[in-house]
Design an enzyme around this catalytic site. Structure first.
Site, PDB file in Angstrom:
ATOM      1  N   HIS A  19       1.755   4.627  -2.933  1.00 31.18           N
ATOM      2  CA  HIS A  19       1.831   6.088  -2.818  1.00 31.18           C
ATOM      3  C   HIS A  19       3.012   6.628  -3.619  1.00 31.18           C
ATOM      4  O   HIS A  19       2.896   7.659  -4.295  1.00 31.18           O
ATOM      5  CB  HIS A  19       1.975   6.494  -1.349  1.00 31.18           C
TER       6      HIS A  19
ATOM      7  N   HIS B 162       0.835  -1.207   0.000  1.00 34.74           N
ATOM      8  CA  HIS B 162       0.000   0.000   0.000  1.00 34.74           C
ATOM      9  C   HIS B 162       0.869   1.256   0.000  1.00 34.74           C
ATOM     10  O   HIS B 162       0.602   2.208  -0.753  1.00 34.74           O
ATOM     11  CB  HIS B 162      -0.913  -0.020   1.217  1.00 34.74           C
ATOM     12  N   GLU B 163       1.909   1.261   0.834  1.00 40.50           N
ATOM     13  CA  GLU B 163       2.777   2.440   0.918  1.00 40.50           C
ATOM     14  C   GLU B 163       3.578   2.627  -0.371  1.00 40.50           C
ATOM     15  O   GLU B 163       3.799   3.765  -0.806  1.00 40.50           O
ATOM     16  CB  GLU B 163       3.727   2.312   2.111  1.00 40.50           C
TER      17      GLU B 163
END
Length: 228
Positions: free
Chosen positions: A176, A172-173
């Site tokens: 980004h 998920h990170e």
């Protein structure tokens, strides 16, 4: 610029702030849901960004006209104020990774870096630096072209997640970074920052103007008494 105008400005500022909160909490999610059902994700994001920019630029124009009208400020100096706000936001963006590393005591971790490398390889991207920090369960992405990209994971997060769960969190990170969300947040944050400081400037100008008018009236009273 009398006290009534100053009070009206504060009321308008507060009402506008409440309206923005209401839009963000109640209206925006519904609009976003409808847009994503009709358009692709990127099209929906582009429409949302266009709305923010158009609305934000309109607010900047209205506030600028009010400041020029009520304070008599030269448009050139007003432009300098806007440029100053932009520069300060960019400087904050560039320095924030250093501040985060210093404030959180970020440290490299070999095992965590291996997991980040593995997930990044699956995503087809260059792995960022993995750092371990002390704190409640959390993970976040940060960094820029000056400092490089980072993925931070807290020690508490490592304790409560299995390796597969941690990979999902890191994935998920990494998303980004892959979608350049830090840069998008910088650009999307510029307009609200400018609106905030223009509104604050207008309110403070009203305070100083009202205080000056009161001093002039008070200082004038003894003279009239002496003349009388």
């Amino acid at each position: 610029y009398d006290p009534l105008t100053f009070i009206a400005t504060i009321i308008a500022y507060v009402v506008g702030y409440i309206a923005l909160l209401f839009i963000a909490a109640a209206i925006a999610p519904k609009v976003a849901t409808r847009l994503t059902n009709k358009f692709s994700l990127y099209t929906s994001m582009a429409i949302a960004m266009a709305i923010v920019f158009i609305g934000g630029l309109s607010a900047i124009y209205i506030l600028s006209m009010l400041i020029i009208e009520f304070t008599g400020l030269d448009p050139f100096f007003l432009s300098l104020l806007i440029i100053f706000v932009i520069i300060m936001n960019v400087i904050t963006y560039l320095l924030s990774p250093f501040m985060i590393n210093l404030m959180y005591g970020a440290k490299t971790d070999r095992h965590l870096q291996e997991i980040v490398n593995r997930v990044a390889q699956r995503a087809g991207m260059t792995p960022p630096k993995a750092v371990l920090i002390i704190g409640p369960p959390n993970a976040f992405a940060y960094g820029n072209f000056l400092t490089g990209k980072y993925v931070a994971v807290t020690s508490s997060m490592l304790k409560i997640t299995s390796e597969s769960e941690l990979e999902a969190v890191i994935g998920h990170e990494l998303g980004h970074h892959k979608h350049r969300d830090t840069v998008i947040m910088l650009l999307m944050g510029l307009i609200p920052s400018i609106v905030y400081y223009l509104g604050l400037f207008l309110i403070r100008a009203g305070i100083f103007s009202s205080a000056r008018s009161s001093r002039e009236k008070n200082s004038g009273s003894p003279i009239f008494l002496i003349i009388g």
